[in-house]
Design an enzyme around this catalytic site. Sequence first.
Site, short mmCIF file in Angstrom:
data_model
loop_
_atom_site.label_atom_id
_atom_site.label_comp_id
_atom_site.label_asym_id
_atom_site.label_seq_id
_atom_site.Cartn_x
_atom_site.Cartn_y
_atom_site.Cartn_z
N HIS A 1 -4.08 -4.90 -0.01
CA HIS A 1 -3.33 -5.31 1.41
C HIS A 1 -3.54 -6.86 1.97
O HIS A 1 -4.29 -7.45 2.44
CB HIS A 1 -4.00 -5.38 3.10
N CYS B 1 1.13 -1.14 -0.34
CA CYS B 1 -0.02 0.42 -0.13
C CYS B 1 1.08 1.05 0.17
O CYS B 1 1.41 1.74 -0.86
CB CYS B 1 -1.27 -0.27 1.05
N GLU C 1 -1.61 -8.32 3.45
CA GLU C 1 -1.58 -9.36 4.86
C GLU C 1 -3.14 -9.80 5.42
O GLU C 1 -3.14 -10.78 6.12
CB GLU C 1 -1.00 -8.62 5.62
N1 GLN Z 1 -1.81 6.76 3.06
C1 GLN Z 1 -1.92 6.05 1.13
C2 GLN Z 1 -3.28 5.88 0.76
O1 GLN Z 1 -4.38 6.49 1.56
C3 GLN Z 1 -1.29 4.45 2.13
C4 GLN Z 1 -2.58 4.24 2.93
C5 GLN Z 1 -2.32 2.81 3.12
O2 GLN Z 1 -1.05 2.23 2.99
N2 GLN Z 1 -3.19 1.74 3.74
O3 GLN Z 1 -3.17 6.13 -0.07
#
Ligand code: GLN
Length: 531
Positions: A503, A377, A505
């Site tokens: 994600h 992410c 994970e």
């Molecule tokens: N801050 C970033 C976004 O909002 C990544 C978010 C995250 O890593 N969950 O796109």
Amino acid sequence: MSVKYIFITGGVVSSLGKGLTSASIGMLLEHCGHKIAMLKLDPYLNVDPGTMNPFQHGEVYVTDDGAETDLDLGHYYRYTNSPLSRASNTTSGQLYDTVIKKERKGDYLGKTVQVIPHITDEIKQRILACANQDKDIRVVLVEIGGTVGDIESLPFLEAIRQFRYERKKDCINIHLTYVPYLKAAGEVKTKPAQHSAQVLRGIGIFPDIMLCRCENPLSSEIKEKISLFCNVPEESVFDERDVLQTIYEVPLDLHNQGLDQMICKMLDLPAKKPDLTDWKKMVHTVTHPKGKVVVGIVGKYIDHQDAYKSVFEALHHGAAACGVKLELRKFESDKLKDFEECDGFVVPGGFGERGWEGMIRCAKYCRENKIPYFGICLGMQVMIVEFARNVLGLQDADSTEMNINTPHPVISLLSQQKNVQNLGGTMRLGAYPCELVDNSLAKNAYGQSLISERHRHRYEFNNEYKKAMEAAGMLFSGTLQRGNLCEISEIKDHPWMLGVQFHPEFKSKPLHAHPLFKDFIASLVCEEAPI
Ligand code: GLN
């Protein structure tokens, strides 16, 4: 046949591992052949943990249907096959929100709206809704957040008391409590456990099973004492020891003491002996590794042990699948040094500017030195910005989250996110399908062309830079199905440098390591080490 309900409460102190214990019990009942569903009730007033600082609350676990939920749902996912959705986590905030909306609509027909019965009725409805998710569900496990005696959890306990009163034969209460060893006195103390059971009884709930967190197995004298003073037969006092080699041993330890058979007996469920062969094999692999890999995690919330819970677990699953031990080195992203000690790096998700430049330094180090890098992410956004700055030569390239005025917004907001006012529940959330391209690390790891993964972010890769990046050696190996959002990036001339906008994970289990985590760990295992 009626649905059975198990209520799990915690006493004395928080952090006793109620979520893990609930998940372990769920796992055992599933292995006894019963279809289960799990529900977490959280007494706080936030509608969900989505707006909470990770230092306060730890990780936010995201479900397929896009609910931002308590991290205990991650334990439920890893240990069981319980359905997990919006119906699996309820907070006081949600309950009050529902009741107040009904009140405004006039649904209460002029009555005075009160905690009892209106909030408690709503709690009972949520428990029933969890049971009704699937017609085959036989056992619902309900974990109540917080510690008995907290003011906030009183409505939940009252609801459970009523629920149980209405279904006497179909409910039990398991009370997880603490039995400390006092070094100075050289003794194990039962008084805190007695008090917590007393508090429960004062609310009208009699525990059926006492589960005692302790350093070492409890002697029969201690169990006798707990039994007498807590009003629970001695065979219903179980211990949950601290010192196991891996958290995945917890259900095996509880099974060895006969907890699953006791629960089945109390609930009048067929008590089939569980077949735990697969689980035992996994624990054996974890406890008998054939080598070691050292992974650096570079993040902003590294000091909080639960902030990257699922990432740590998924890395452990990957290591177990490769038969090696995982050693994690945690790096605060604004205080980086001694990179050399690690075989590979993970940059997990995060928000905000602090530590951002440190993460970019990590990505640069990995790209230039051909060290494996896994960006999750925010970690993918880091990888893209680093590439734009140092390979494409766009010096001030950035994410608009970090620098709104950057001349090269390689990561930016989609137009639909630009006017978002409320912070809660407004990110790109939940499962999205993603198509993988041939001859990529991603496709190779997954072994299929269409995957589904869960998202929680606002910012996206800006496709205006796609052609230039591809020409310079970046491969966009995963794209939103029937869309054009880039979900996976890879560096072509590198052993393993990959970023994902989702994600992964959240979808790794100890018995089924996530393909990307497994492949990442495999890339770190040096040739001589046997896999
Ligand atoms: N801050 C970033 C976004 O909002 C990544 C978010 C995250 O890593 N969950 O796109």
